[in-house]
Design an enzyme around this catalytic site. Structure first.
Site, PDB file in Angstrom:
ATOM      1  N   LYS A  54      -3.439  38.292 -14.217  1.00  0.00           N
ATOM      2  CA  LYS A  54      -2.182  38.126 -13.489  1.00  0.00           C
ATOM      3  C   LYS A  54      -1.132  37.572 -14.442  1.00  0.00           C
ATOM      4  O   LYS A  54      -1.353  36.568 -15.109  1.00  0.00           O
ATOM      5  CB  LYS A  54      -2.396  37.183 -12.306  1.00  0.00           C
ATOM      6  CG  LYS A  54      -1.220  37.099 -11.345  1.00  0.00           C
ATOM      7  CD  LYS A  54      -1.608  36.357 -10.071  1.00  0.00           C
ATOM      8  CE  LYS A  54      -0.450  36.310  -9.087  1.00  0.00           C
ATOM      9  NZ  LYS A  54      -0.826  35.678  -7.798  1.00  0.00           N
ATOM     10  N   GLU A  83      -6.733  33.567   8.012  1.00  0.00           N
ATOM     11  CA  GLU A  83      -6.006  32.703   8.933  1.00  0.00           C
ATOM     12  C   GLU A  83      -6.837  32.313  10.157  1.00  0.00           C
ATOM     13  O   GLU A  83      -6.840  31.146  10.574  1.00  0.00           O
ATOM     14  CB  GLU A  83      -4.713  33.387   9.378  1.00  0.00           C
ATOM     15  CG  GLU A  83      -3.685  33.550   8.275  1.00  0.00           C
ATOM     16  CD  GLU A  83      -3.894  34.808   7.442  1.00  0.00           C
ATOM     17  OE1 GLU A  83      -3.106  35.040   6.511  1.00  0.00           O
ATOM     18  OE2 GLU A  83      -4.852  35.558   7.731  1.00  0.00           O
ATOM     19  N   ARG A 135      -1.853  36.066  13.196  1.00  0.00           N
ATOM     20  CA  ARG A 135      -3.178  36.644  13.014  1.00  0.00           C
ATOM     21  C   ARG A 135      -4.275  35.775  13.637  1.00  0.00           C
ATOM     22  O   ARG A 135      -5.383  36.233  13.835  1.00  0.00           O
ATOM     23  CB  ARG A 135      -3.465  36.811  11.519  1.00  0.00           C
ATOM     24  CG  ARG A 135      -2.535  37.777  10.829  1.00  0.00           C
ATOM     25  CD  ARG A 135      -2.803  37.842   9.351  1.00  0.00           C
ATOM     26  NE  ARG A 135      -2.593  39.209   8.890  1.00  0.00           N
ATOM     27  CZ  ARG A 135      -3.122  39.710   7.795  1.00  0.00           C
ATOM     28  NH1 ARG A 135      -3.907  38.969   7.041  1.00  0.00           N
ATOM     29  NH2 ARG A 135      -2.890  40.955   7.439  1.00  0.00           N
TER      30      ARG A 135
END
Length: 626
Positions: free
Chosen positions: A286, A372, A400
């Site tokens: 990344k 979540e 969610r």
């Protein structure tokens, strides 16, 4: 002109078909140009940077091998798709990303022919791609389907549900390639000569034909066949981390070097020829290609405007007056006083300002990754076990976990506090990230106290109040800076449950605000001689105060940083109509409209919705004429 400014290949790329016109030897140079464009552009506009830098080679290879947009490419999550936007005709428009009227912050269905599904929330790509793949099989097309999942999205439960379901189509001719963009460093040592060699072998069509041929030969010898299959799995399992995906029914390939564009092209071409269910494990860095982002990919995940030569300042907001910062401070203060407090977040440690808490109390901080619903179920277990969980979660992501708010918090009356960040209009991240619906959704749930602070000091007091309450509660606050000072406020300071406060005494019109709007309107209300009320509580709200106001005012205006339809204002309007008797009192509900709100700064959006002072003044003038 500096070398980095020269884009001889990218200047000729107007869509993905132009990528496929290049020779394989030109691809590394194209990757350099895409990466430099990404750095140059995002440093001027602000936005997501490190994720896109990490997938430049993968993006180039995918568009080089697959016949996009005829073949389907589904990204998960959208912030790793900036290179995709560059290669599909949006290079110049990238400078408008996350701005009013500009490119969408994430992948948006219909923005180009390449974008068939919007992807603003994580962990959806595999399920969506599976549906598309099954549809192509049913329609008899030969269009390929690829899902690219990364940046922790595989930790989401929906991703594993989709993998599990995909196994049902293992022998039914459905073609689906799932690519895991693994940008964690823990397995980087596996990307060596042995892993590369095995990946080439496992992705080779001749190897696949050999394995399938061997299975057919051994069909008449079931005992030997079972032994051979177990041996194959054990050999692969000993040297590669793909056994789990094999159990789901995928042919696992990897891990492979995600920055070797030529190697990726060869492997993708092999996988494309094989067909069926394929899982390609790609290891990337990344922030690749920009040293500061490689060193600190979290800092460079989402960046403000900055000078690439100097990098992002380690403290771009040295005087942080955000509501999030107040929450982070309160967590540390309260944890020092109460050793039962624990903090939970679904992959939002930095955004929710829990980084300092995590450093000071690592044993009491839990990042459950992009999961979540699990964050709340986990919190219910901690609470039932004697701890005091505080779940820091963005409003849009709380959607969610709605069933868990109902079943695992409120129904069971557990002492869990939800710290709902990014409530209301959030700005540049667009419709997938505006916290527009939590008021309408949560107020319907019994046994749940909901608070909305108007200032930083009020937030601190409400967090104290919620923790002291010892029952399910939620405190919602926006992504913005706030007024109010914390000097002199202690952990003993609370607010009275269900009681609002009058900030400005006036006549004729009473403006009832939930959240920061009461501070925005304070001077205006005083100048106009209107009554201004900070309602503080969404549930239970102050019925006695409203009943008093309708006795002395002809107009009631409610303002909430959430959708009007189904919001708290409609509930108050219904209450007023039941209470007014013969008096004529009119109620007007203001808030977010019944539509999705696109990108823009919070200031721009609030202005366009006529929720700023000038808009309110115009609205009041019209309301008084009714």
């Amino acid at each position: 002109m500096e070398e980095k400014d020269l884009m001889p290949l990218l200047d000729k790329i107007h869509n993905a078909a132009d990528v496929r016109k290049l020779s394989r030897s030109q691809l590394p140079e194209l990757c350099r140009e895409v990466r430099q464009t990404l750095i140059d552009t995002v440093s001027k506009t602000a936005g997501h940077l490190a994720s896109g830098l990490g997938v430049v080679e993968l993006t180039v290879a995918l568009h080089y091998v697959f016949d996009t947009p005829d073949d389907f490419l589904i990204w998960d999550v959208g912030h790793q798709a900036y290179p995709h936007k560059i290669l599909t005709g949006h290079r110049k428009e990238l400078a408008t990303i996350r701005q009013k009227g500009g490119l969408h912050a994430f992948i948006w269905r219909g923005e180009t022919p390449y974008d068939v599904l919007s992807t603003g929330h994580a962990s959806t790509s595999i399920g969506s791609a599976l549906g598309i793949a099954v549809a192509q099989h049913q329609l008899g097309t030969k269009r390929q389907v690829v899902a690219v999942i990364g940046d922790g999205a595989l930790s989401g439960g929906m991703a594993f549900e989709a993998l599990n379901h995909a196994g049902a189509f293992m022998d039914k001719g459905v073609n689906l390639l799932v690519i895991l963009n693994d940008n964690e460093m823990s397995i980087s040592e596996n990307v060596g000569g042995l892993a590369k060699g095995l990946s080439r072998v496992l992705s080779n069509p001749h190897y696949a034909k050999l394995v399938e041929g061997g299975k057919k030969v051994l069909e008449k010898l079931p005992a030997v066949r079972r032994f051979a299959l177990r041996a194959q799995e054990h050999v692969k399992g000993m040297i590669m981390p793909g056994t789990l995906f094999e159990e789901f029914g995928f042919n696992y390939i990897g891990p492979v070097d995600g920055h070797d564009v030529k190697g990726l092209v060869q492997i993708l071409q092999n996988v494309k020829e094989i067909g069926g269910l394929q899982f390609l494990h790609v290891v990337t860095c990344k922030g690749k290609g920009y040293p500061p982002a490689e060193k600190d990919p979290i800092c460079y995940h989402g960046v403000p405007r900055f000078d690439p030569a100097e990098g992002v300042h380690p403290t771009p907001f040295p005087s942080d007056r955000s509501f999030s910062a107040v929450f982070g401070r309160w967590m540390c203060d309260k944890a020092a006083q109460n050793d039962k407090l624990v903090g939970i977040t679904p992959a939002m440690r930095i955004g929710s300002a829990l980084d300092e808490f995590a450093k000071r109390y690592p044993d009491r901080f839990f990042d459950v990754a992009i999961a979540e619903e699990h964050s709340l179920v986990f919190a219910s277990g901690l609470a039932a076990g004697g701890m005091r969980p505080v779940v820091a979660i963005y409003s849009t992501f709380l959607q969610r976990a709605y069933d868990s708010v109902f079943h695992d918090l409120a129904l069971q009356d557990l002492p869990i506090m939800l710290a709902i960040d990014r409530a209301g209009v959030v700005g540049p991240d667009g419709p997938t990230h505006h916290g527009a619906f939590d008021i309408a959704a949560l107020k319907a749930i019994p046994n749940l106290t909901i608070m909305a602070p108007s200032s930083r000091d009020e937030l601190y007091k409400m967090l104290n109040t919620g923790f002291k309450l010892g029952h399910p509660c939620a405190v919602r606050y926006p992504r913005t800076e706030g007024v109010g000072e914390l000097d002199g406020i202690t952990l003993d300071d609370t607010v009275e449950i269900g009681k609002g406060r009058v900030l400005s005494e006036g006549a004729k019109i009473a403006v009832l605000c939930f959240g920061v709007f009461s501070q925005d309107y304070l001077e205006y209300a005083k100048e106009r001689g209107y009554t201004l009320v900070d309602m503080r509580f969404i549930k239970p709200w102050d019925e006695a105060l409203v009943e008093d106001l309708i006795k002395t005012h002809d107009r009631i205006i409610t303002v909430e940083d959430g959708v009007v339809k189904g919001g708290i204002g409609e509930e108050i309007a219904s209450f007023v109509q039941r209470k007014i008797g013969d008096r004529k009192v009119k109620v007007l509900n203001l808030g977010l409209p019944d539509r999705y709100i696109m990108e823009g700064t919070r200031k721009e959006i609030i202005h366009d919705l006529k929720l700023d002072v000038s808009g309110l003044d115009e609205t009041v003038a019209a309301f008084l004429k009714e």
